[in-house]
Design a protein around this motif. Structure first.
Motif, mmCIF file in Angstrom:
data_model
loop_
_atom_site.group_PDB
_atom_site.id
_atom_site.type_symbol
_atom_site.label_atom_id
_atom_site.label_comp_id
_atom_site.label_asym_id
_atom_site.label_seq_id
_atom_site.Cartn_x
_atom_site.Cartn_y
_atom_site.Cartn_z
ATOM 1 N N VAL A 8 -15.001 6.293 5.168
ATOM 2 C CA VAL A 8 -13.545 6.169 5.019
ATOM 3 C C VAL A 8 -13.108 7.012 3.835
ATOM 4 C CG1 VAL A 8 -11.608 4.589 4.609
ATOM 5 C CG2 VAL A 8 -13.566 3.837 5.988
ATOM 6 N N ARG A 9 -12.029 7.762 4.014
ATOM 7 C CA ARG A 9 -11.493 8.619 2.965
ATOM 8 C C ARG A 9 -10.204 8.020 2.425
ATOM 9 N NH1 ARG A 9 -10.727 14.610 4.746
ATOM 10 N NH2 ARG A 9 -9.336 13.626 6.258
ATOM 11 N N ILE A 10 -10.113 7.903 1.094
ATOM 12 C CA ILE A 10 -8.910 7.385 0.437
ATOM 13 C C ILE A 10 -8.088 8.575 -0.052
ATOM 14 C CG2 ILE A 10 -7.995 5.912 -1.382
ATOM 15 C CD1 ILE A 10 -9.567 4.435 0.793
ATOM 16 N N THR A 11 -6.825 8.641 0.373
ATOM 17 C CA THR A 11 -5.980 9.787 0.049
ATOM 18 C C THR A 11 -4.658 9.329 -0.567
ATOM 19 O OG1 THR A 11 -4.919 9.852 2.228
ATOM 20 C CG2 THR A 11 -6.968 11.091 1.958
ATOM 21 N N LYS A 12 -4.009 10.272 -1.238
ATOM 22 C CA LYS A 12 -2.703 10.055 -1.845
ATOM 23 C C LYS A 12 -1.790 11.201 -1.454
ATOM 24 C CE LYS A 12 0.352 8.242 -4.736
ATOM 25 N NZ LYS A 12 0.969 6.925 -4.514
ATOM 26 N N SER A 13 -0.614 10.882 -0.951
ATOM 27 C CA SER A 13 0.347 11.904 -0.563
ATOM 28 C C SER A 13 1.180 12.321 -1.764
ATOM 29 C CB SER A 13 1.268 11.377 0.543
ATOM 30 O OG SER A 13 0.516 11.011 1.682
ATOM 31 N N ALA A 14 1.316 13.633 -1.961
ATOM 32 C CA ALA A 14 2.113 14.169 -3.068
ATOM 33 C C ALA A 14 3.521 14.511 -2.589
ATOM 34 C CB ALA A 14 1.433 15.411 -3.639
ATOM 35 N N ASP A 15 4.426 14.663 -3.555
ATOM 36 C CA ASP A 15 5.821 14.967 -3.215
ATOM 37 C C ASP A 15 5.969 16.318 -2.522
ATOM 38 O OD1 ASP A 15 6.615 12.585 -4.320
ATOM 39 O OD2 ASP A 15 7.145 13.439 -6.280
ATOM 40 N N ASN A 16 5.040 17.246 -2.790
ATOM 41 C CA ASN A 16 5.133 18.574 -2.188
ATOM 42 C C ASN A 16 4.517 18.638 -0.795
ATOM 43 O OD1 ASN A 16 2.406 18.418 -2.715
ATOM 44 N ND2 ASN A 16 2.342 20.127 -4.169
ATOM 45 N N GLY A 17 4.119 17.476 -0.268
ATOM 46 C CA GLY A 17 3.568 17.419 1.073
ATOM 47 C C GLY A 17 2.063 17.526 1.148
ATOM 48 N N ARG A 18 1.413 17.835 0.032
ATOM 49 C CA ARG A 18 -0.037 17.948 0.021
ATOM 50 C C ARG A 18 -0.681 16.561 -0.033
ATOM 51 N NH1 ARG A 18 -3.277 22.190 -3.142
ATOM 52 N NH2 ARG A 18 -4.693 21.262 -1.615
ATOM 53 N N THR A 19 -1.925 16.509 0.362
ATOM 54 C CA THR A 19 -2.688 15.263 0.332
ATOM 55 C C THR A 19 -3.885 15.446 -0.587
ATOM 56 O OG1 THR A 19 -2.026 14.666 2.585
ATOM 57 C CG2 THR A 19 -3.996 13.605 1.699
ATOM 58 N N LEU A 20 -4.033 14.531 -1.533
ATOM 59 C CA LEU A 20 -5.151 14.563 -2.466
ATOM 60 C C LEU A 20 -6.179 13.525 -2.034
ATOM 61 C CD1 LEU A 20 -6.320 15.630 -5.187
ATOM 62 C CD2 LEU A 20 -5.134 13.739 -6.297
ATOM 63 N N THR A 21 -7.429 13.964 -1.864
ATOM 64 C CA THR A 21 -8.519 13.042 -1.519
ATOM 65 C C THR A 21 -9.104 12.468 -2.796
ATOM 66 O OG1 THR A 21 -9.040 14.282 0.485
ATOM 67 C CG2 THR A 21 -10.735 12.805 -0.355
ATOM 68 N N LEU A 22 -9.096 11.150 -2.913
ATOM 69 C CA LEU A 22 -9.563 10.488 -4.130
ATOM 70 C C LEU A 22 -10.988 9.952 -3.996
ATOM 71 C CD1 LEU A 22 -6.318 8.520 -5.070
ATOM 72 C CD2 LEU A 22 -7.122 10.702 -5.999
ATOM 73 N N TYR A 23 -11.323 9.383 -2.846
ATOM 74 C CA TYR A 23 -12.642 8.777 -2.668
ATOM 75 C C TYR A 23 -13.153 9.038 -1.255
ATOM 76 C CZ TYR A 23 -11.512 5.966 -6.795
ATOM 77 O OH TYR A 23 -11.168 5.557 -8.062
ATOM 78 N N LEU A 24 -14.461 9.068 -1.119
ATOM 79 C CA LEU A 24 -15.130 8.999 0.169
ATOM 80 C C LEU A 24 -16.028 7.766 0.135
ATOM 81 C CD1 LEU A 24 -16.194 12.716 0.831
ATOM 82 C CD2 LEU A 24 -14.319 11.456 1.909
ATOM 83 N N HIS A 25 -15.674 6.751 0.903
ATOM 84 C CA HIS A 25 -16.453 5.516 0.899
ATOM 85 C C HIS A 25 -17.465 5.538 2.040
ATOM 86 C CE1 HIS A 25 -14.327 3.574 -2.297
ATOM 87 N NE2 HIS A 25 -13.159 3.750 -1.708
ATOM 88 N N LEU A 26 -18.713 5.203 1.690
ATOM 89 C CA LEU A 26 -19.834 5.268 2.612
ATOM 90 C C LEU A 26 -20.290 3.864 3.001
ATOM 91 C CD1 LEU A 26 -21.912 7.869 0.561
ATOM 92 C CD2 LEU A 26 -20.144 8.355 2.266
ATOM 93 N N GLN A 27 -21.298 3.818 3.859
ATOM 94 C CA GLN A 27 -21.888 2.546 4.253
ATOM 95 C C GLN A 27 -22.320 1.761 3.016
ATOM 96 O OE1 GLN A 27 -24.956 2.860 7.216
ATOM 97 N NE2 GLN A 27 -25.889 0.913 6.639
ATOM 98 N N GLY A 28 -21.910 0.499 2.942
ATOM 99 C CA GLY A 28 -22.268 -0.357 1.815
ATOM 100 C C GLY A 28 -21.199 -0.445 0.756
ATOM 101 N N ASP A 29 -20.138 0.366 0.862
ATOM 102 C CA ASP A 29 -19.071 0.351 -0.145
ATOM 103 C C ASP A 29 -18.028 -0.714 0.160
ATOM 104 O OD1 ASP A 29 -20.137 2.342 -1.675
ATOM 105 O OD2 ASP A 29 -18.849 3.934 -0.917
ATOM 106 N N LEU A 30 -17.476 -1.267 -0.903
ATOM 107 C CA LEU A 30 -16.372 -2.219 -0.815
ATOM 108 C C LEU A 30 -15.173 -1.595 -1.515
ATOM 109 C CD1 LEU A 30 -15.564 -5.246 -0.087
ATOM 110 C CD2 LEU A 30 -16.083 -5.757 -2.487
ATOM 111 N N PHE A 31 -14.001 -1.627 -0.877
ATOM 112 C CA PHE A 31 -12.820 -1.036 -1.487
ATOM 113 C C PHE A 31 -11.583 -1.797 -1.025
ATOM 114 C CE2 PHE A 31 -13.313 1.014 2.591
ATOM 115 C CZ PHE A 31 -12.034 1.170 3.063
ATOM 116 N N GLY A 32 -10.473 -1.451 -1.627
ATOM 117 C CA GLY A 32 -9.207 -2.115 -1.309
ATOM 118 C C GLY A 32 -8.494 -2.480 -2.588
ATOM 119 N N GLN A 33 -7.427 -3.216 -2.450
ATOM 120 C CA GLN A 33 -6.610 -3.577 -3.601
ATOM 121 C C GLN A 33 -6.168 -5.017 -3.467
ATOM 122 O OE1 GLN A 33 -3.336 -0.851 -4.404
ATOM 123 N NE2 GLN A 33 -2.064 -2.531 -5.153
ATOM 124 N N VAL A 34 -6.624 -5.835 -4.387
ATOM 125 C CA VAL A 34 -6.121 -7.203 -4.488
ATOM 126 C C VAL A 34 -5.756 -7.431 -5.944
ATOM 127 C CG1 VAL A 34 -7.441 -8.120 -2.542
ATOM 128 C CG2 VAL A 34 -8.452 -8.130 -4.806
#
Length: 238
Positions: free
Chosen positions: A58-84
């Motif tokens: 799973v790839r975590i991305t952030k959209s910029a105001d200029n329309g570009r997308t920045l890739t922040l993380y690549l999560h692999l098997q065994g990774d835990l992610f999210g926001q609580v």
């Protein structure tokens, strides 16, 4: 033959939690199958779940105001992610794109809170895990902001080596093939800039290419450019 997606390091959550507490976390997960190209969540969606990668990427991305997308993380098997977080009506600030057909375990915040309340040792382990994730985010933004695009690219190569690296005769072979455009999205620059910087590194014999894979031949050069702080590999990874 080089394995294209082999990972030499996968510091998933099992390295942070005891076997008993891993069983507790897995016991409250419900399963979800996700096809490549789909999204687990978008910016602005309610943030009340954690996601555990049982299989896939799973790839975590952030959209910029200029329309570009920045890739922040690549999560692999065994990774835990999210926001609580403890605040109500919290929303995601990022997108989660499934880049390979995946099996995902989902933990709802209310179920996690019950587990943490019932098991103090799990709460301590979870606090340490979240602290490490916070430090990983800090170091990534440091690399992006402090030493220009050359420093950001050198840091990215080090992280790719720590996550997908395999020892070879000529250096560290990055087992995952990645286009220059994908690398540009990870450091917030253009493909042309990445082309130029990689070409300069090849001339300096810092990197080379083998069967489409980047080989890191001079790791110390990369560390010098990005002012490497010698973080543990659990932090310095994708």
């Amino acid at each position: 033959m080089i394995e294209e997606t082999a990972a030499a390091l996968n510091s998933g959550i099992a390295t942070f939690f005891s076997e008993e507490n891993m069983e507790r976390l897995q016991g409250v997960m419900y399963a979800k199958s996700a096809r490549a190209g789909s999204y687990l969540f978008w910016e602005g969606d309610a943030a009340d779940k954690l996601y555990y990668v049982k299989k896939g990427q799973v790839r975590i991305t952030k959209s910029a105001d200029n329309g570009r997308t920045l890739t922040l993380y690549l999560h692999l098997q065994g990774d835990l992610f999210g926001q609580v977080d403890p605040f109500r009506d919290s929303v995601h600030g990022f997108n989660a794109e499934v880049t390979e057909d995946s099996e995902i375990g989902i933990i709802q915040q209310k179920d996690l809170e019950v587990l943490l309340w019932q098991h103090g040792d799990l709460a301590i382990e979870f606090m340490k895990f979240m602290g490490l994730m916070h430090r990983r985010t800090q170091t990534k933004f440091r690399d992006l902001m402090m030493f220009g695009k050359p420093g950001a690219l050198c840091s990215l190569l080090i992280r790719l080596g720590n996550t997908y690296g395999q020892p070879g005769d000529n250096g560290i072979i990055i087992g995952m093939k990645m286009t220059n455009t994908e690398m540009a999205d990870m450091i917030g620059t253009t493909r042309e800039n990445v082309n130029r910087m990689l070409s300069d590194m090849k001339k300096e014999d810092v990197i080379s290419m083998e069967e489409g894979h980047i080989v890191i031949r001079n790791l110390n050069y990369l560390r010098d450019i990005c002012r490497c702080e010698s973080c543990p590999k659990e932090i310095c990874r994708m």
